[in-house]
Scaffold this motif. Sequence first.
Motif, PDB file in Angstrom:
ATOM      1  N   GLU A 286      -6.894-111.369   5.290  1.00  0.00           N
ATOM      2  CA  GLU A 286      -6.017-110.206   5.394  1.00  0.00           C
ATOM      3  C   GLU A 286      -5.853-109.727   6.831  1.00  0.00           C
ATOM      4  OE1 GLU A 286      -8.570-110.549   3.435  1.00  0.00           O
ATOM      5  OE2 GLU A 286      -7.930-110.299   1.350  1.00  0.00           O
ATOM      6  N   LYS A 287      -6.553-110.395   7.767  1.00  0.00           N
ATOM      7  CA  LYS A 287      -6.520-110.013   9.177  1.00  0.00           C
ATOM      8  C   LYS A 287      -6.830-108.525   9.365  1.00  0.00           C
ATOM      9  CE  LYS A 287      -3.816-113.675  11.309  1.00  0.00           C
ATOM     10  NZ  LYS A 287      -4.931-114.048  12.182  1.00  0.00           N
ATOM     11  N   CYS A 288      -7.942-108.122   8.782  1.00  0.00           N
ATOM     12  CA  CYS A 288      -8.417-106.745   8.886  1.00  0.00           C
ATOM     13  C   CYS A 288      -9.812-106.746   9.498  1.00  0.00           C
ATOM     14  CB  CYS A 288      -8.460-106.079   7.506  1.00  0.00           C
ATOM     15  SG  CYS A 288      -9.218-104.443   7.497  1.00  0.00           S
ATOM     16  N   PHE A 318      -4.356-109.054  13.968  1.00  0.00           N
ATOM     17  CA  PHE A 318      -5.318-108.242  13.235  1.00  0.00           C
ATOM     18  C   PHE A 318      -4.977-106.760  13.343  1.00  0.00           C
ATOM     19  CE2 PHE A 318      -7.703-112.112  13.814  1.00  0.00           C
ATOM     20  CZ  PHE A 318      -8.479-112.218  12.672  1.00  0.00           C
ATOM     21  N   THR A 319      -5.385-106.016  12.327  1.00  0.00           N
ATOM     22  CA  THR A 319      -5.407-104.559  12.383  1.00  0.00           C
ATOM     23  C   THR A 319      -6.862-104.128  12.455  1.00  0.00           C
ATOM     24  OG1 THR A 319      -3.359-104.304  11.121  1.00  0.00           O
ATOM     25  CG2 THR A 319      -4.872-102.425  11.168  1.00  0.00           C
ATOM     26  N   LEU A 321      -9.577-101.153  12.105  1.00  0.00           N
ATOM     27  CA  LEU A 321      -9.882 -99.826  11.569  1.00  0.00           C
ATOM     28  C   LEU A 321     -11.235 -99.401  12.128  1.00  0.00           C
ATOM     29  CD1 LEU A 321      -8.961-100.431   7.805  1.00  0.00           C
ATOM     30  CD2 LEU A 321      -7.458 -99.667   9.656  1.00  0.00           C
ATOM     31  N   ILE A 339     -10.222 -98.243   3.567  1.00  0.00           N
ATOM     32  CA  ILE A 339     -10.234 -99.708   3.679  1.00  0.00           C
ATOM     33  C   ILE A 339      -9.533-100.330   2.478  1.00  0.00           C
ATOM     34  CG2 ILE A 339     -11.712-101.756   3.818  1.00  0.00           C
ATOM     35  CD1 ILE A 339     -13.839 -99.966   5.145  1.00  0.00           C
ATOM     36  N   PHE A 342      -5.740-100.035   2.673  1.00  0.00           N
ATOM     37  CA  PHE A 342      -5.155-100.960   3.646  1.00  0.00           C
ATOM     38  C   PHE A 342      -5.142-102.379   3.092  1.00  0.00           C
ATOM     39  CE2 PHE A 342      -5.506-104.154   6.908  1.00  0.00           C
ATOM     40  CZ  PHE A 342      -4.412-103.852   7.704  1.00  0.00           C
ATOM     41  N   LEU A 343      -6.264-102.832   2.532  1.00  0.00           N
ATOM     42  CA  LEU A 343      -6.332-104.199   2.019  1.00  0.00           C
ATOM     43  C   LEU A 343      -5.342-104.409   0.868  1.00  0.00           C
ATOM     44  CD1 LEU A 343     -10.195-104.853   2.031  1.00  0.00           C
ATOM     45  CD2 LEU A 343      -8.489-105.812   3.591  1.00  0.00           C
ATOM     46  N   ARG A 346      -1.929-104.764   2.409  1.00  0.00           N
ATOM     47  CA  ARG A 346      -1.830-106.045   3.115  1.00  0.00           C
ATOM     48  C   ARG A 346      -1.711-107.205   2.105  1.00  0.00           C
ATOM     49  NH1 ARG A 346      -3.082-107.611   8.324  1.00  0.00           N
ATOM     50  NH2 ARG A 346      -2.028-105.648   8.802  1.00  0.00           N
TER      51      ARG A 346
END
Length: 355
Positions: A286-288, A318-319, A321, A339, A342-343, A346
């Motif tokens: 997820e590029k988190c 990426f993001t 947090l 979190i 956001f996920l 995404r």
Amino acid sequence: MSLSWGELPVGRVLRLAGVNADIDANMLELVLDPLPETGPVLVTYSVAEGDSVSELVESILGELETLAIGLFPGWLPGGERLSGPGGGGVAAARALAIRAASSSRHFGPFLADLADRAIRHRGPLAPGRPAPKGRSFPAEARAAGLARVIASTFDRESVALVIHVPEKPTSHGERVLVAGFEWLAHRSGMGIWLVGPELRNVDTHYLEIPAAVRRLADEMAPPSRRAAVGVPPVAGRPHPGSEVEQAMEAALTECDWAHGRTWNRTYRSRDPLFVMIRTDLMWAREKCVVEIDGPEHETFAQMERDRTRDRHLERDGFTVLRFTNQQVRGDLQGVLRHIHDFLRARRLGMSEGAG
């Protein structure tokens, strides 16, 4: 001659010249985070002057045993499946240890005893808290066994103790320190690298530290009081010394949406000038990236460093947090909701993109 971190020898005592002030603890942190791919795993230790060699050695070994127990199950293959001492957990831990020792350099009885004590004492490290009592082994066996256990946790061949030597030791204290360090180096195979005042009969080596790292370290606030033992993060797990990371992982374990996470992962940036980045928590697909910031992140220099890291990650898609320790402690469920939201967004975007 200046040497890089990976070139310094183990199995002997040496002094790192020019690394002797509080601010230099920042330099070592910058050089070693993330941990370089070559060389031994590095453990920091703040030593106190002792009355005898045996007292000094016992103090250090006791701290290393507490450290090894806190690193469990990283050094025991299959240990992560053991839930606790009940239901045969201790017997299972001992059996796994004997099996692991049979195909490695570990000493089976020592590893089994350490696994027994670790399964009875699950939880994060507690600096200064003594390790649970176990079977009595000779100091030589404990020293060599602990070096192997700590090295294997980080998938390394060896360990180096970076020891902060007390200022102005007495003549007797200096003799005790040097003799104790020599004993540890020869019996355990660890590198004993001294930071602080020069001691007699100890060779001096010069650690090569880039000028940019020195400048950044000078801008950072002096480090807070060091714990007796410090250890780098273990790839794939929350930091063994961080109650906040441990609490976050315990909560995430109960969340069905939290799959795919990796703690303390080393990421290679596409930018050749900023190759290695260690992230606290990552969902790679997820590029988190989630960063959990302690009070040291409030300094201007550290905030600049964080912004630089974040920009490199964001350029790679990426993001990032960021949450403070205080936020996690005071509103863990709120952090988890942030979190999760956001996920979920995404993943929904990824699903629509795939369609």
